[in-house]
Design an enzyme around this catalytic site. Sequence first.
Site, mmCIF file in Angstrom:
data_model
loop_
_atom_site.group_PDB
_atom_site.id
_atom_site.type_symbol
_atom_site.label_atom_id
_atom_site.label_comp_id
_atom_site.label_asym_id
_atom_site.label_seq_id
_atom_site.Cartn_x
_atom_site.Cartn_y
_atom_site.Cartn_z
ATOM 1 N N CYS A 35 35.646 -4.135 0.444
ATOM 2 C CA CYS A 35 37.427 -3.998 -0.484
ATOM 3 C C CYS A 35 38.379 -3.904 -1.681
ATOM 4 O O CYS A 35 39.306 -3.901 -1.538
ATOM 5 C CB CYS A 35 37.209 -5.914 -0.199
ATOM 6 S SG CYS A 35 36.279 -6.466 -1.250
ATOM 7 N N GLU A 89 26.300 -8.982 11.874
ATOM 8 C CA GLU A 89 25.225 -8.583 12.751
ATOM 9 C C GLU A 89 25.764 -7.254 12.723
ATOM 10 O O GLU A 89 24.097 -7.105 13.188
ATOM 11 C CB GLU A 89 26.061 -8.426 14.344
ATOM 12 C CG GLU A 89 26.664 -8.173 14.770
ATOM 13 C CD GLU A 89 28.478 -8.360 14.002
ATOM 14 O OE1 GLU A 89 28.818 -9.461 13.166
ATOM 15 O OE2 GLU A 89 29.291 -8.371 15.301
ATOM 16 N N GLU A 91 44.650 -0.263 6.890
ATOM 17 C CA GLU A 91 43.356 0.010 6.058
ATOM 18 C C GLU A 91 41.988 0.713 6.711
ATOM 19 O O GLU A 91 41.553 0.449 7.792
ATOM 20 C CB GLU A 91 42.559 -0.929 5.608
ATOM 21 C CG GLU A 91 41.522 -1.782 5.352
ATOM 22 C CD GLU A 91 40.652 -2.870 5.420
ATOM 23 O OE1 GLU A 91 40.663 -3.824 6.449
ATOM 24 O OE2 GLU A 91 40.147 -3.633 4.017
ATOM 25 N N PHE A 105 30.251 -6.870 6.440
ATOM 26 C CA PHE A 105 28.434 -6.460 6.952
ATOM 27 C C PHE A 105 29.040 -5.656 5.006
ATOM 28 O O PHE A 105 27.875 -5.161 5.579
ATOM 29 C CB PHE A 105 29.160 -5.231 7.598
ATOM 30 C CG PHE A 105 30.149 -3.688 7.653
ATOM 31 C CD1 PHE A 105 29.793 -2.814 7.262
ATOM 32 C CD2 PHE A 105 31.389 -3.664 7.992
ATOM 33 C CE1 PHE A 105 30.266 -1.176 6.274
ATOM 34 C CE2 PHE A 105 32.081 -2.668 7.553
ATOM 35 C CZ PHE A 105 31.804 -1.614 6.935
ATOM 36 N N SER A 160 37.386 -9.046 8.170
ATOM 37 C CA SER A 160 38.775 -8.064 8.033
ATOM 38 C C SER A 160 40.104 -9.471 8.282
ATOM 39 O O SER A 160 39.939 -10.162 8.488
ATOM 40 C CB SER A 160 38.808 -7.327 9.729
ATOM 41 O OG SER A 160 38.654 -7.781 10.287
ATOM 42 N N LYS A 167 26.830 -16.871 8.246
ATOM 43 C CA LYS A 167 26.862 -16.286 9.242
ATOM 44 C C LYS A 167 26.865 -14.921 8.884
ATOM 45 O O LYS A 167 27.805 -14.668 8.656
ATOM 46 C CB LYS A 167 27.351 -16.489 11.079
ATOM 47 C CG LYS A 167 27.393 -16.473 11.593
ATOM 48 C CD LYS A 167 27.296 -14.428 12.254
ATOM 49 C CE LYS A 167 28.356 -13.984 12.361
ATOM 50 N NZ LYS A 167 28.751 -12.583 11.969
#
Length: 498
Positions: free
Chosen positions: A282, A177, A383, A150, A227, A174
């Site tokens: 990240c 979402e 994290e 995301f 992740s 993909k």
Amino acid sequence: MTERIAHWIGGKPHDGTPERTGEVYDPATGAVSGLVDFADTAIVDEAVRVASDAAREWRRTSLAKRTSVLFRFRELLAAHTEELAAIITAEHGKVLSDAAGEIARGLEAVEFACGIPHLLKGGNTQNASTGVDVSSTLAPLGVVGIISPFNFPAMVPLWFAPNAIACGNAVVLKPSEKDPSAALFLAKLWQRAGLPDGVFNVVHGDKVAVDALLEHERIKAISFVGSTPIARYVYENASRNGKRVQALGGAKNHMVVLPDADLDATADAAVSAGFGSAGERCMAVSVLVAVDSIADELVAKITERMGVLRVGDGRKDSSEMGPLVTAAHRDKVRSYVDGGEKEGATLAFDGRTHEIDGDQTGFWLGPTLFDNVTTDMRLYRDEIFGPVLSVVRVPDFTSAVDLVNAGAYGNGTAIFTADGAAAREFSAEIEVGMVGVNVPIPVPVAYYSFGGWKDSLFGDSHAYGQEGVHFYTRTKVVTSRWPTAQTHSGVNLAFPSN
Ligand code: NAD
């Protein structure tokens, strides 16, 4: 009005009625702004078959034509940066300038792929044996799957798709979402750039769609970013199914500050890298390693800067930091802030009470700083992926290097110092894929490659750059002889020699 967000297959929105959908939010207000279709296995199969048919033609398309599509796509993307940034901000929440920044980094990757004729040059050897020539070429794989997170809804797809397409593959993307609309905007730009329908497709959804991609026999490679637990899962399953896979995972990035660093510049860098995009990067700095005696002064300078950070709706020019992506993620990040003192850390700046310039129903959490964090705390180990910065105090340079190297992740790290020898030693000894020297977020430019070590990357190829071209192609070596009547030697069962 909630917008329907459909799959993009074969150059158009998919008009079937989905069995499942997901809510997409405007994080600055908390309102549901869209309903995204979730793909089942049949939809993924349809997309992959369309892509597979398109790939057969696309791989035969001349490099001159492919390059012209890439150049047009580059121009369209640059021209529509503002529009795309607004789409990103509306679903992700990051401030508009930051959204434009991720598009700029994505553009770099497109520009790299514009040089594909040069990048795909193979080798040729004449007279490897008498009258025998050998040539090597880089052939596309077919259909590749891209699964993205995301936090960079445009940049991460742009790390991969331009190289994959330039190399002659077709793509099924993909996206997350949580913010799926940027991917559709990119799909429309590809179409306008002249890319044949079916070469770039988007399927939305969750684990069901991901699993269908990992299992589909016509998917030849998977590029994943997300992740660490899901990266590991994707790597293991895609590999088991015989696919080439690169799976980039999570991070916990340390910024080491030596006593000789310019502390004002360092504090500026720490605040920018810790709280930019609300820490949902990240490569965000999440741990400051204060070496020797500078911690008190550094913490004071950082909290001074945090106090004036403007947190608000990402659409407002005045905002420097936006909301978190969903209420669930905000609550998870907040639980670390709530629990930090109980773990024994010192709460040096509390983001829970920070002034917010936005609708109170948004997914807000201000910037937080914890001091005296130790390695046994969840604050340190996990994290958090939000605007929470931890300060760990260590006595010397060696302890700082040992601390970073003992971490599970190895995505990015930075050292702030005026000592060239120390910086050189740090760069050489640190077990991390991307290192900054007085650069807090050392994301490599597009003609290098992006990738972490250890639990931050599964697989052996980094993203974009030359490694991207390598990932999306396989080598074919052709050995040829054109015998004449004079050189034809008849039947010979001996091992061939020159
Ligand atoms: P995520 O792992 O939750 O999701 C990533 C993708 O995997 C999404 O498309 C999602 O739909 C899918 N997914 C989620 N759960 C799944 C499951 N159980 N099975 C199969 N697929 C699943 O990550 P996120 O929250 O979207 O993104 C944030 C994470 O991504 C952070 O950990 C961050 O560090 C990481 N990240 C890493 C890099 C990098 O380059 N190393 C870059 C950006 C983000």
